[in-house]
Scaffold this motif. Structure first.
Motif, PDB file in Angstrom:
ATOM      1  N   UNK A 183     -30.231   6.685   7.001  1.00 48.36           N
ATOM      2  CA  UNK A 183     -29.006   6.294   6.311  1.00 48.36           C
ATOM      3  C   UNK A 183     -27.783   6.711   7.137  1.00 48.36           C
ATOM      4  N   UNK A 184     -27.793   7.936   7.636  1.00 53.05           N
ATOM      5  CA  UNK A 184     -26.662   8.443   8.421  1.00 53.05           C
ATOM      6  C   UNK A 184     -26.493   7.656   9.714  1.00 53.05           C
ATOM      7  N   UNK A 185     -27.600   7.241  10.312  1.00 52.44           N
ATOM      8  CA  UNK A 185     -27.532   6.429  11.529  1.00 52.44           C
ATOM      9  C   UNK A 185     -26.857   5.093  11.250  1.00 52.44           C
ATOM     10  N   UNK A 197     -17.212   9.991   9.310  1.00 51.79           N
ATOM     11  CA  UNK A 197     -18.095   9.873   8.149  1.00 51.79           C
ATOM     12  C   UNK A 197     -17.859  11.076   7.243  1.00 51.79           C
ATOM     13  N   UNK A 198     -17.794  10.856   5.938  1.00 44.94           N
ATOM     14  CA  UNK A 198     -17.600  11.946   4.980  1.00 44.94           C
ATOM     15  C   UNK A 198     -18.539  11.752   3.802  1.00 44.94           C
ATOM     16  N   UNK A 199     -19.038  12.857   3.261  1.00 44.07           N
ATOM     17  CA  UNK A 199     -19.979  12.781   2.151  1.00 44.07           C
ATOM     18  C   UNK A 199     -19.698  13.882   1.150  1.00 44.07           C
ATOM     19  N   UNK A 220     -27.354  13.262  13.938  1.00 47.47           N
ATOM     20  CA  UNK A 220     -26.730  11.983  14.303  1.00 47.47           C
ATOM     21  C   UNK A 220     -25.368  12.188  14.951  1.00 47.47           C
ATOM     22  N   UNK A 221     -24.582  13.130  14.421  1.00 46.82           N
ATOM     23  CA  UNK A 221     -23.213  13.360  14.896  1.00 46.82           C
ATOM     24  C   UNK A 221     -23.103  14.710  15.609  1.00 46.82           C
ATOM     25  N   UNK A 222     -22.355  14.785  16.698  1.00 46.66           N
ATOM     26  CA  UNK A 222     -22.171  16.072  17.386  1.00 46.66           C
ATOM     27  C   UNK A 222     -21.111  16.973  16.761  1.00 46.66           C
ATOM     28  N   UNK A 223     -20.204  16.392  15.977  1.00 49.77           N
ATOM     29  CA  UNK A 223     -19.112  17.171  15.384  1.00 49.77           C
ATOM     30  C   UNK A 223     -19.255  17.177  13.868  1.00 49.77           C
ATOM     31  N   UNK A 224     -19.243  18.388  13.268  1.00 50.53           N
ATOM     32  CA  UNK A 224     -19.445  18.529  11.830  1.00 50.53           C
ATOM     33  C   UNK A 224     -18.542  19.614  11.275  1.00 50.53           C
ATOM     34  N   UNK A 245     -18.141  14.317   9.507  1.00 54.45           N
ATOM     35  CA  UNK A 245     -18.852  14.199  10.768  1.00 54.45           C
ATOM     36  C   UNK A 245     -18.195  13.139  11.631  1.00 54.45           C
ATOM     37  N   UNK A 246     -18.307  13.309  12.950  1.00 54.30           N
ATOM     38  CA  UNK A 246     -17.696  12.360  13.881  1.00 54.30           C
ATOM     39  C   UNK A 246     -18.336  12.531  15.250  1.00 54.30           C
TER      40      UNK A 246
END
Length: 301
Positions: A183-185, A197-199, A220-224, A245-246
């Motif tokens: 889903x995140x991908x 992306x925000x959740x 999936x993302x390197x920045x959180x 995430x980004x």
């Protein structure tokens, strides 16, 4: 889903809703929708504001006179991300997964005119109720699709949105198929360069679901970063946590400043502290995922 301290009132006979939306003189409204029993409850502190609850769980708060008002703490934290994802006033293309009363879509439309927004809300009866009683302003470019959030995400063109916000709840729980690496991908694929992306999550106790979601987004993302009430992070109470995430660095310092100035206590975790938070937790996949936990009894009273 958010916290609410409002006391319930007995429903009064419904009157015809005017073009500007439901008034407090009409009283609460309770109506069955696809996901359960929906209630629109007048806010005692704001004369044009309404809370939306589904089966007793607070979902949204809307002020018809002020769409920039975000009454729930998790919505204010998502609002900070909306404010910071691009320079002030710049229109955005936003995909909202989960609609509720469309509070965040209203916020984007009011603070960033000419933004183009799509909302995935599977409960079409709920959307009809919200549109009838808490109408959107004319001119807002908000399109609501009556479909499953993941189905909409799968059909979203690659690189087409600046911000994906996941706030998907079936009652008070996030469905498993909206919590996975797969889903995140899909969300990452939908983002334009520089997009975020925000959740919104809900968890308590030792926070196993939140830890799993940090690990999932980190795959999936390197920045959180993770924002939540310190009491929630310490396992003292059940509550909301907001993940961002980004693929590019997030503005941690400015986000921390805004969260610290909020009326509700909040803390931003990132970097080494966030890596330690996962404590080796495995990411959730389509084969292993489970829904978010059931809130404990009385948490919304």
């Amino acid at each position: 889903m958010g916290r609410s301290n409002r006391a319930a009132r007995s429903p009064e006979p419904a009157l015809t809703t005017g073009p500007d939306g439901r008034t407090h003189a009409q009283g609460p409204l309770i109506r069955p929708v696809g996901s359960g029993q929906a209630e629109l409850r007048p806010d005692r502190d704001r004369p044009h504001a309404w809370s939306l609850l589904v089966d007793g769980a607070p979902q949204s708060l809307v002020d018809l006179a002020d769409p920039t008002h975000l009454g729930f703490e998790y919505q204010r934290r998502l609002g900070h991300l909306i404010d910071l994802v691009a320079p002030p006033g710049r229109p955005l293309t936003v995909l909202h997964l989960g609609g509720g009363a469309l509070t965040l879509a209203r916020y984007v439309a009011a603070t960033r005119p000419r933004s183009r927004q799509q909302v995935a809300e599977i409960d079409t009866a709920l959307t009809e109720l919200v549109r009838a009683e808490l109408p959107l302003e004319r001119g807002w470019q908000i399109k609501v699709r009556g479909a499953d959030a993941r189905d909409v995400l799968e059909r979203t063109p690659e690189g087409s949105v600046d911000l994906v916000i996941t706030d998907v709840f079936s009652g008070a729980r996030t469905p498993a198929h909206c919590t996975t690496v797969e889903f995140t991908t899909l969300a990452a694929r939908a983002l334009a360069p520089g997009g975020w992306y925000a959740a919104n999550l809900a968890d308590g106790g030792a926070l196993p679901f939140a830890r799993s979601q940090v690990a999932t987004l980190g795959a999936v993302f390197p920045e959180l970063c993770l924002t939540a009430d310190p009491a929630v992070l310490r396992g003292k109470r059940f509550g909301n946590l907001v993940l961002a995430a980004a693929h590019t660095p997030l503005p941690i310092a400015e986000l921390t400043r805004r969260v610290a100035s909020d009326s509700s206590h909040g803390r931003v975790e990132h970097g080494r502290a966030l890596a330690d938070f996962t404590a080796g937790t495995a990411p959730a996949t389509d084969a292993t995922a489970a829904p978010s936990p059931t809130p404990p009894p009385g948490v919304f009273r």
